[in-house]
Structures are given as structure tokens and as C-alpha cells.
Design a protein around this motif. Structure first.
Motif, PDB file in Angstrom:
ATOM      1  N   LYS A   1      54.341 -12.435  -1.596  1.00 13.66           N
ATOM      2  CA  LYS A   1      55.522 -11.823  -0.972  1.00 13.66           C
ATOM      3  C   LYS A   1      56.571 -12.891  -0.654  1.00 13.66           C
ATOM      4  CE  LYS A   1      54.265  -7.352   0.760  1.00 13.66           C
ATOM      5  NZ  LYS A   1      52.785  -7.268   0.820  1.00 13.66           N
ATOM      6  N   ALA A   2      56.121 -14.018  -0.102  1.00 18.89           N
ATOM      7  CA  ALA A   2      57.037 -15.092   0.286  1.00 18.89           C
ATOM      8  C   ALA A   2      57.752 -15.671  -0.938  1.00 18.89           C
ATOM      9  CB  ALA A   2      56.261 -16.193   1.011  1.00 18.89           C
ATOM     10  N   SER A   3      57.072 -15.662  -2.076  1.00 19.42           N
ATOM     11  CA  SER A   3      57.638 -16.279  -3.278  1.00 19.42           C
ATOM     12  C   SER A   3      58.715 -15.423  -3.929  1.00 19.42           C
ATOM     13  CB  SER A   3      56.528 -16.495  -4.314  1.00 19.42           C
ATOM     14  OG  SER A   3      56.152 -15.244  -4.877  1.00 19.42           O
ATOM     15  N   GLY A   4      58.733 -14.126  -3.572  1.00 23.10           N
ATOM     16  CA  GLY A   4      59.703 -13.235  -4.207  1.00 23.10           C
ATOM     17  C   GLY A   4      59.226 -12.662  -5.532  1.00 23.10           C
ATOM     18  N   LEU A   5      57.998 -12.992  -5.919  1.00 19.92           N
ATOM     19  CA  LEU A   5      57.448 -12.407  -7.148  1.00 19.92           C
ATOM     20  C   LEU A   5      57.251 -10.906  -6.959  1.00 19.92           C
ATOM     21  CD1 LEU A   5      54.552 -14.830  -8.221  1.00 19.92           C
ATOM     22  CD2 LEU A   5      56.663 -14.374  -9.477  1.00 19.92           C
ATOM     23  N   LYS A   6      57.454 -10.181  -8.060  1.00 22.14           N
ATOM     24  CA  LYS A   6      57.130  -8.749  -8.015  1.00 22.14           C
ATOM     25  C   LYS A   6      55.700  -8.582  -8.488  1.00 22.14           C
ATOM     26  CE  LYS A   6      61.684  -7.009  -9.299  1.00 22.14           C
ATOM     27  NZ  LYS A   6      62.326  -6.243 -10.374  1.00 22.14           N
ATOM     28  N   LEU A   7      55.032  -7.631  -7.898  1.00 18.63           N
ATOM     29  CA  LEU A   7      53.620  -7.435  -8.205  1.00 18.63           C
ATOM     30  C   LEU A   7      53.345  -5.993  -8.616  1.00 18.63           C
ATOM     31  CD1 LEU A   7      50.714  -8.750  -7.893  1.00 18.63           C
ATOM     32  CD2 LEU A   7      50.667  -7.587  -5.682  1.00 18.63           C
ATOM     33  N   GLN A   8      52.581  -5.837  -9.666  1.00 19.27           N
ATOM     34  CA  GLN A   8      52.133  -4.510 -10.086  1.00 19.27           C
ATOM     35  C   GLN A   8      50.641  -4.586 -10.390  1.00 19.27           C
ATOM     36  OE1 GLN A   8      54.209  -1.988 -10.017  1.00 19.27           O
ATOM     37  NE2 GLN A   8      53.100  -0.364 -11.113  1.00 19.27           N
ATOM     38  N   LEU A   9      49.886  -3.652  -9.866  1.00 17.91           N
ATOM     39  CA  LEU A   9      48.462  -3.602 -10.199  1.00 17.91           C
ATOM     40  C   LEU A   9      48.261  -2.676 -11.381  1.00 17.91           C
ATOM     41  CD1 LEU A   9      48.317  -4.270  -6.918  1.00 17.91           C
ATOM     42  CD2 LEU A   9      45.902  -4.092  -7.501  1.00 17.91           C
ATOM     43  N   CYS A  10      47.544  -3.163 -12.350  1.00 17.42           N
ATOM     44  CA  CYS A  10      47.358  -2.433 -13.586  1.00 17.42           C
ATOM     45  C   CYS A  10      45.855  -2.188 -13.743  1.00 17.42           C
ATOM     46  CB  CYS A  10      47.917  -3.306 -14.713  1.00 17.42           C
ATOM     47  SG  CYS A  10      48.317  -2.412 -16.185  1.00 17.42           S
ATOM     48  N   THR A  11      45.417  -0.979 -13.412  1.00 17.16           N
ATOM     49  CA  THR A  11      43.978  -0.722 -13.319  1.00 17.16           C
ATOM     50  C   THR A  11      43.531   0.409 -14.239  1.00 17.16           C
ATOM     51  OG1 THR A  11      42.187  -0.084 -11.829  1.00 17.16           O
ATOM     52  CG2 THR A  11      44.340   0.832 -11.348  1.00 17.16           C
ATOM     53  N   ASN A  12      42.319   0.353 -14.690  1.00 16.18           N
ATOM     54  CA  ASN A  12      41.735   1.460 -15.444  1.00 16.18           C
ATOM     55  C   ASN A  12      40.871   2.359 -14.557  1.00 16.18           C
ATOM     56  OD1 ASN A  12      42.938   0.991 -17.863  1.00 16.18           O
ATOM     57  ND2 ASN A  12      41.080   0.414 -18.982  1.00 16.18           N
ATOM     58  N   GLU A  13      40.989   2.184 -13.273  1.00 14.77           N
ATOM     59  CA  GLU A  13      40.216   2.971 -12.306  1.00 14.77           C
ATOM     60  C   GLU A  13      40.502   4.465 -12.480  1.00 14.77           C
ATOM     61  OE1 GLU A  13      38.101   1.953  -9.506  1.00 14.77           O
ATOM     62  OE2 GLU A  13      37.762   4.105  -9.663  1.00 14.77           O
ATOM     63  N   THR A  14      39.455   5.249 -12.716  1.00 17.97           N
ATOM     64  CA  THR A  14      39.653   6.706 -12.799  1.00 17.97           C
ATOM     65  C   THR A  14      38.623   7.456 -11.953  1.00 17.97           C
ATOM     66  OG1 THR A  14      38.247   7.005 -14.764  1.00 17.97           O
ATOM     67  CG2 THR A  14      40.576   6.541 -15.144  1.00 17.97           C
ATOM     68  N   GLN A  15      38.100   6.759 -10.950  1.00 19.06           N
ATOM     69  CA  GLN A  15      37.175   7.472 -10.064  1.00 19.06           C
ATOM     70  C   GLN A  15      37.839   7.822  -8.731  1.00 19.06           C
ATOM     71  OE1 GLN A  15      33.234   6.252  -9.361  1.00 19.06           O
ATOM     72  NE2 GLN A  15      32.615   6.446 -11.492  1.00 19.06           N
ATOM     73  N   ALA A  16      39.122   7.537  -8.624  1.00 20.54           N
ATOM     74  CA  ALA A  16      39.795   7.839  -7.363  1.00 20.54           C
ATOM     75  C   ALA A  16      41.300   7.897  -7.597  1.00 20.54           C
ATOM     76  CB  ALA A  16      39.467   6.766  -6.337  1.00 20.54           C
ATOM     77  N   THR A  17      42.014   8.540  -6.706  1.00 19.30           N
ATOM     78  CA  THR A  17      43.465   8.569  -6.776  1.00 19.30           C
ATOM     79  C   THR A  17      44.026   7.192  -6.435  1.00 19.30           C
ATOM     80  OG1 THR A  17      43.592   9.163  -4.463  1.00 19.30           O
ATOM     81  CG2 THR A  17      43.584  10.984  -6.044  1.00 19.30           C
ATOM     82  N   ARG A  18      45.302   6.971  -6.832  1.00 19.15           N
ATOM     83  CA  ARG A  18      45.950   5.714  -6.455  1.00 19.15           C
ATOM     84  C   ARG A  18      46.004   5.576  -4.938  1.00 19.15           C
ATOM     85  NH1 ARG A  18      51.340   6.834  -9.360  1.00 19.15           N
ATOM     86  NH2 ARG A  18      50.508   8.876  -8.807  1.00 19.15           N
ATOM     87  N   GLU A  19      46.204   6.700  -4.240  1.00 19.51           N
ATOM     88  CA  GLU A  19      46.271   6.665  -2.770  1.00 19.51           C
ATOM     89  C   GLU A  19      45.009   6.040  -2.172  1.00 19.51           C
ATOM     90  OE1 GLU A  19      47.462   9.077  -4.589  1.00 19.51           O
ATOM     91  OE2 GLU A  19      49.536   9.258  -3.865  1.00 19.51           O
TER      92      GLU A  19
END
Lengths: 254, 254
Positions: free
Chosen positions: A30-48
């Protein structure tokens, strides 16, 4: 420049042990200003629920920062006017709440776990074989994964069973599909050459991201195996010992 | 000369309706002096119960006249000193009564039907993936079949799931394997050019028998589809409308 980040935190979540101080990593990103996106193949639960788990571990992200197969499939279903029959984990069903599921004209297959019953598999098969042109959308094509009580067959195995029975090819949503990485990039609003993928899976994370034009680091944790370093097709841009080290390197380069 | 005969009587048995007078066919074959062997991929029951069903329909055959995947697998297991973990139908288990099943070093997969549970599939998978060189023996590779309550995934679909998960190739016992037809011929003591296969399955019956050097008739009942007559690879030596007609033709030729 931004940092794409996969389910590297997952092994920690699943085992219930935090091996890395996710909160401090989160703070530094966060401090660095980088943008972050999580890219997951998880399909056993909602993103929430995925996001809730990560927050409990000190990793403060928003739902929109998660690129996952189910929402990608919803996008595809809407685009093509498809009404799915779902063979997925109960906990994933809410992701499809707003999709018309009456009179199905395709099957969406996820890691259904206990829902992979003989009856449910036959039902999905009958729907497919009854279609003039069967459409099978698979949320990933993993072979297997490890849980605390042992190895489990992943969605890819059941996808192969249905593909063979119907003599069709499934459409795979999720890593390593190019389209899936592109949607993660679109969410971030940057071109692939400005993105770095950090992942533990040589084919799905590293190979997939590179095919999309990104650079990719392989982390020597989780799914990593020493034999990955001699992979016949995929060569990461660099190896790192863990997620913290990956972040160190990227922040130094800024 | 002899007559090889597949599970052509099966549709009648399964539906509980005798479409053809099996007893009169049986009588005519016996009178002609033709030798008869049933070559079936049935793996939901022992040969004993299969023979009982046929006898009830007026078809008087002996257990030794049935070539089936389970006994063929037992032969192979003994030959190679393999101890199987069985994922098969409960009713098939007695066929493996004399086989050592302790400390398994291979998996034998049949059409397990209700035994195809998530837990049982994971168990078979874990045993395979834990072997230095996983050995999966599959009793057939059918895609699906029809029962009174609808279509069901056949053993081939589950074989593909395990093959994919373990990155291996199963060894298939049963039609259309050459070895399987050869064991049926051995039982009869005749060379392939003196045998005729009668079957409804263009690939498993007709193609398999022809590859073994036999002639083969395709019957236009059961699995037969009009599109079979334009099959890109397999061409039967003749078509017949049903089993009775096949027997007529063969007896006339004598």
C-alpha cells in the motif's frame, strides 16, 4: 506498475497457520503505491468469503481486487445468453445469484467437492448429452489439491470425465486462460508489460501470465516442486523463496 | 467354425422384455454344432449371475462360455503379482474372491455405479498417486449406457478422471482389446478366421473382433445408430436386423 498476486496466501489460510506476516506485506504494498489484484482459481467459496478470510489474516483487500473463475463465468454466460445448470460447491452458488438458471442450455462445473456424487454427475451428463451442441464451462482444470485430510480430485478430473462421455471439449475459465489474466489486467487498467505475476504454480500462474505478456515470479512454496526448475516449457523470470521476498524484490526495483 | 456372441441378449434382460425368442436361437445353434462364446463387457455382476439371467430367458449356457473383463483382470493380476484395490460394483466383488487384496499395488476400476462416490474416487486416486509407478486397470472404457431410469456415465468416464489426475494411462481389459478377444478364442480353441463376432457396438464389438482377425456382423439393435453405417474406420462384414437374422445367415452358410 502493479503487482498481481495469486492464491499464495491460501496455503496459510487452509492450514490455519500464518507462515508469513501478511499484514506487513499488505502495508508495504500500500505504501509503495503498487496496485494489487488477486488472481485465484478458488471455486469453493464466493469472493466475499475469500476476502473475509484474508482480512482475518491481516490482508486488507476489497472484493473487486479478486479475479476468480465464477464471476468470469458469469460474464461469459451473460455475453452468450447461456443459462447454466450448476455443478459447483454449495458455497459458490451465491456468485450465480443473478444468472437465469431456468431451462439450462449449458453446464458450469466447479470444484463441487461433496456435491460430486454419482447422481449429480449423471444429471450433468444427461443435460449435456441432450443438447444439440453441448456446452461445458469448467471453472479451472486442476488435477488435484491437498487438504488437511489428504489429497482430493480437483475439477479438472471431473471435467475430463464429462468431456470423454460427451465427446466434447470444455471451455476452461480461470488460470491459465489468457482471457482470465486479461480480465485481471482490465480491472487494474494496465497493460501486461507493466504487470508482474507472483505464483507457486509453474503452469497455471507463471506460464499463463507470461503467455499474456506479463513477467512472472515463481515462489518456492505451496505447489512448487524442485522439478519445476527444469520445466520443459515454462521458465519464470525469477525464483523467490516466499511471498515476502517477492515483494522485497519488486519494491527494490521501483 | 463357431459363433462368438456379445451381450446382444442384454437389452432384453435389462428391460425385462424378451424381444427375441432366445430359447429357439439357442436350440438351433446347439443343433448346428456351432461353438458359442459370449463376449461381454458387463462388470456389474459376476458371470454366474449373468448366466442365471440368460438361463431364465431360455438361453442355456455355462459360466465357461462367458468371457468377461473381471476374470480377464484376475488372470492379469496373477500373472504380474498385482494386489488390487477394487473400485467396482458390489455384485462384482465375488469374481475377485481368490485374489490377494492386501497392501494394494494397483487399482482395478469397473462400472461401480453407486460406489462411484466422491470419497471412493478420492481413495482410489490417493492410492494411485502414492505409487511409484501407478497401475490402473480398467474393466472397459465405455462412455455411457442406458438404464430404465436414464443414461449413466460408464466406467470409461471415471477412468479418464483418474488418468488425468495421475497423468497416467489405464490398461483396459475387455472389448475392444485384442487380448480380450484372443482369450475368448482360446476358450473355444479355434483360430480367428474360423470365428464370427455378432455385436451391436461398431467399435467395441465389430472393430475389436476384426482387428483380431475375425469376421464381424453388426446388428441393427441396441447401441446401433444409423450413423454407424458411415463409420470412418470400421466396416462390418455384414449388417443384420437382429440376433435371430444373424443366426439364420450363419447357419445357411454352413
Amino acid at each position: 506498475r502493479l503487482l498481481l498476486e495469486p492464491a499464495l496466501t491460501e496455503p496459510q489460510c487452509r492450514a490455519g497457520i500464518v507462515l508469513i506476516d501478511l499484514h506487513s506485506i499488505d502495508t508495504r504494498i500500500k505504501a509503495s503505491g503498487l496496485k494489487l489484484q488477486l488472481c485465484t482459481n478458488e471455486t469453493q467459496a464466493t469472493r466475499e468469503s475469500f476476502v473475509r478470510k484474508l482480512r482475518a489474516l491481516g490482508f486488507d483487500i476489497a472484493v473487486a481486487q479478486v479475479t476468480a473463475p465464477a464471476p468470469a463465468a458469469c460474464h461469459l454466460l451473460r455475453e452468450r445468453g447461456l443459462r447454466p445448470h450448476l455443478l459447483v460447491h454449495d458455497d459458490l452458488v451465491p456468485e450465480f445469484a443473478e444468472i437465469d438458471k431456468t431451462n439450462p442450455n449449458c453446464v458450469v462445473l466447479g470444484d463441487a467437492a461433496e456435491n460430486f456424487t454419482y447422481a449429480n454427475l449423471n444429471e450433468a451428463f444427461r443435460l449435456l448429452i441432450g443438447m444439440e451442441k453441448p456446452v461445458l464451462i469448467s471453472l479451472g482444470k486442476g488435477r488435484y489439491y491437498k487438504e488437511t485430510d489428504g489429497l482430493k480430485l480437483d475439477v479438472g478430473a471431473y471435467m475430463k470425465a464429462l468431456e470423454y462421455a460427451c465427446d466434447i471439449q470444455a471451455e476452461v475459465v480461470g488460470k491459465p486462460s489468457k482471457r482470465f489474466f486479461e480480465s485481471a489486467l482490465a480491472e487494474l487498467g494496465v497493460p501486461p508489460e507493466q504487470a508482474i505475476m507472483i505464483g507457486d504454480d509453474i503452469v497455471n500462474d507463471v506460464g499463463g501470465a507470461q503467455q499474456c505478456g506479463m513477467r512472472a515470479l515463481q515462489v518456492r512454496t505451496g505447489k512448487f516442486r524442485p522439478s519445476d526448475e527444469n520445466h520443459p516449457e515454462v521458465k519464470p523470470d525469477a525464483y523467490v523463496n516466499n511471498l515476502a521476498e517477492a515483494v522485497d524484490i519488486i519494491l527494490q526495483e521501483l
